[in-house]
Design a protein around this motif. Structure first.
Motif, PDB file in Angstrom:
ATOM      1  N   GLY A 198       0.903  -1.208   0.158  1.00  0.00           N
ATOM      2  CA  GLY A 198      -0.047  -0.148   0.055  1.00  0.00           C
ATOM      3  C   GLY A 198       0.894   1.181   0.137  1.00  0.00           C
ATOM      4  O   GLY A 198       2.163   1.163   0.103  1.00  0.00           O
ATOM      5  N   HIS A 199       0.042   2.379  -0.072  1.00  0.00           N
ATOM      6  CA  HIS A 199       1.068   3.669  -0.065  1.00  0.00           C
ATOM      7  C   HIS A 199       0.209   4.789   0.629  1.00  0.00           C
ATOM      8  O   HIS A 199      -1.168   4.599   0.456  1.00  0.00           O
ATOM      9  N   ILE A 200       0.587   5.981   0.973  1.00  0.00           N
ATOM     10  CA  ILE A 200      -0.003   6.841   1.561  1.00  0.00           C
ATOM     11  C   ILE A 200       0.415   8.384   0.861  1.00  0.00           C
ATOM     12  O   ILE A 200       1.862   8.388   0.743  1.00  0.00           O
ATOM     13  N   TYR A 201      -0.267   9.232   0.804  1.00  0.00           N
ATOM     14  CA  TYR A 201      -0.287  10.443   0.163  1.00  0.00           C
ATOM     15  C   TYR A 201       0.191  11.434   1.503  1.00  0.00           C
ATOM     16  O   TYR A 201      -0.204  11.166   2.413  1.00  0.00           O
ATOM     17  N   HIS A 202       0.475  12.666   1.219  1.00  0.00           N
ATOM     18  CA  HIS A 202       0.959  13.380   2.240  1.00  0.00           C
ATOM     19  C   HIS A 202      -0.105  14.008   2.742  1.00  0.00           C
ATOM     20  O   HIS A 202      -0.096  14.432   4.025  1.00  0.00           O
ATOM     21  N   SER A 203      -1.359  14.088   1.934  1.00  0.00           N
ATOM     22  CA  SER A 203      -2.852  14.432   2.538  1.00  0.00           C
ATOM     23  C   SER A 203      -3.314  13.431   3.428  1.00  0.00           C
ATOM     24  O   SER A 203      -4.069  13.645   4.282  1.00  0.00           O
ATOM     25  N   GLY A 204      -2.448  12.172   3.559  1.00  0.00           N
ATOM     26  CA  GLY A 204      -2.964  11.161   4.554  1.00  0.00           C
ATOM     27  C   GLY A 204      -3.989  10.146   3.803  1.00  0.00           C
ATOM     28  O   GLY A 204      -4.368   9.200   4.449  1.00  0.00           O
ATOM     29  N   THR A 205      -4.347  10.322   2.549  1.00  0.00           N
ATOM     30  CA  THR A 205      -4.925   9.439   1.834  1.00  0.00           C
ATOM     31  C   THR A 205      -4.123   8.154   1.585  1.00  0.00           C
ATOM     32  O   THR A 205      -2.979   8.249   1.158  1.00  0.00           O
ATOM     33  N   THR A 206      -4.934   7.017   1.648  1.00  0.00           N
ATOM     34  CA  THR A 206      -4.197   5.812   1.743  1.00  0.00           C
ATOM     35  C   THR A 206      -4.663   4.837   0.615  1.00  0.00           C
ATOM     36  O   THR A 206      -5.995   4.874   0.306  1.00  0.00           O
ATOM     37  N   TYR A 207      -3.913   3.938   0.121  1.00  0.00           N
ATOM     38  CA  TYR A 207      -4.333   2.909  -1.083  1.00  0.00           C
ATOM     39  C   TYR A 207      -3.511   1.763  -0.523  1.00  0.00           C
ATOM     40  O   TYR A 207      -2.529   1.563  -0.216  1.00  0.00           O
ATOM     41  N   TYR A 208      -4.608   0.722  -0.366  1.00  0.00           N
ATOM     42  CA  TYR A 208      -4.047  -0.767   0.075  1.00  0.00           C
ATOM     43  C   TYR A 208      -4.265  -1.690  -0.968  1.00  0.00           C
ATOM     44  O   TYR A 208      -5.338  -1.830  -1.498  1.00  0.00           O
ATOM     45  N   ASN A 209      -3.390  -2.658  -0.851  1.00  0.00           N
ATOM     46  CA  ASN A 209      -3.665  -3.816  -1.694  1.00  0.00           C
ATOM     47  C   ASN A 209      -4.908  -4.630  -0.985  1.00  0.00           C
ATOM     48  O   ASN A 209      -4.926  -4.878   0.082  1.00  0.00           O
ATOM     49  N   PRO A 210      -5.975  -5.052  -1.959  1.00  0.00           N
ATOM     50  CA  PRO A 210      -7.120  -5.499  -1.257  1.00  0.00           C
ATOM     51  C   PRO A 210      -6.921  -6.960  -0.473  1.00  0.00           C
ATOM     52  O   PRO A 210      -7.559  -6.965   0.429  1.00  0.00           O
ATOM     53  N   SER A 211      -5.935  -7.729  -1.032  1.00  0.00           N
ATOM     54  CA  SER A 211      -5.935  -8.840  -0.381  1.00  0.00           C
ATOM     55  C   SER A 211      -5.160  -8.625   0.992  1.00  0.00           C
ATOM     56  O   SER A 211      -5.162  -9.830   1.916  1.00  0.00           O
ATOM     57  N   LEU A 212      -4.658  -7.297   1.700  1.00  0.00           N
ATOM     58  CA  LEU A 212      -4.158  -7.336   2.735  1.00  0.00           C
ATOM     59  C   LEU A 212      -5.116  -6.195   3.635  1.00  0.00           C
ATOM     60  O   LEU A 212      -4.737  -5.810   4.751  1.00  0.00           O
ATOM     61  N   LYS A 213      -5.882  -5.462   3.040  1.00  0.00           N
ATOM     62  CA  LYS A 213      -6.542  -4.292   3.160  1.00  0.00           C
ATOM     63  C   LYS A 213      -7.156  -4.407   4.908  1.00  0.00           C
ATOM     64  O   LYS A 213      -7.065  -3.492   5.426  1.00  0.00           O
TER      65      LYS A 213
END
Lengths: 110, 119
Positions: free
Chosen positions: B50-65
């Motif tokens: 996954g990764h995170i933007y400086h705004s705090g928005t996150t994106y995660y791999n669905p298999s690990l979310k």
């Protein structure tokens, strides 16, 4: 399981050229761009090629990338012993909304 | 020169939470990049966590979310990974890396840290 398929191994003698392939299983891969990473022993992975064929500053022009349809390739010419390591392709997967990587190819310089 | 360095326990007990931190030097994590985690389990390829933007928005791999949290600590210029309810399949080499805001490639990586999940 990787959505991008790479051969597990590749090899070549010093000075020779080698090509590592990366194939995508989905139709969306045709419109995706591919990136390549090099991971040498005991080192951080390094971006080698981005946007199919562009080299970051400082990357040797012995490395080149290309993509056609659902296949991408990394070409390494003039193999050197220090090229030994693992090579990974990657792309952005729209449905996943994230990055997918190939299984990696271990390059051996004979 | 931008550098990333992972840190955290090398051994985690099964069912507990894996916690890693990535310290970034040479660049502010509040600037225009994503900050991500990638791992490689034995015998497998790289896996985006996954990764995170400086705004705090996150994106995660669905298999690990359901088990993952990535967070930022701007005061320390570092970001963290928490992976809960770990099992032996979470054993592997964990990398932190920088991802361009409008790109699909990680342009800077840490050297990785090995985490073993024990029973």
């Amino acid at each position: 399981q990787s959505l991008l398929t790479q051969p597990p191994s590749a090899s070549g003698a010093p000075g020779q050229s080698v090509t590592i392939s990366c194939s995508g299983g989905s139709s969306s891969f045709e419109t995706s761009t591919v990136n390549w990473y090099q991971r040498l022993p005991e080192a951080a992975p390094k971006l080698l090629i981005y946007f199919n064929s562009l080299r970051p500053s400082g990357v040797s022009d012995r490395f080149s990338g290309s993509k056609s349809g659902t296949s991408a390739s990394l070409d390494i010419r003039g193999l050197q012993s220090e090229d030994e390591g693992d090579y990974f392709c990657s792309t952005w997967d729209v449905s996943l909304k994230g990055v997918v990587f190939g299984g990696g190819t271990r390059l051996t310089v004979l | 020169q931008v550098q990333l360095q992972e840190s955290g326990p090398g051994l985690v007990k099964s069912s507990e939470t894996l916690s890693l931190t990535c310290f970034v030097s040479g660049y502010s994590i509040t600037s225009d990049y994503f900050w991500g985690w990638i791992r490689q389990s034995p015998g497998k390829g790289l896996e985006w966590i996954g990764h995170i933007y400086h705004s705090g928005t996150t994106y995660y791999n669905p298999s690990l979310k359901s088990r993952v949290t990535i967070s930022l600590d701007p005061s320390k210029n570092e970001f963290s990974l928490n992976l809960g309810s770990v099992t032996a399949t979470d054993t592997g080499l964990y990398y932190c890396a920088r991802l361009g805001a409008a790109s699909s490639w990680f342009d800077r990586w840490g050297r990785g840290t090995l985490v073993t999940v024990s029973s």
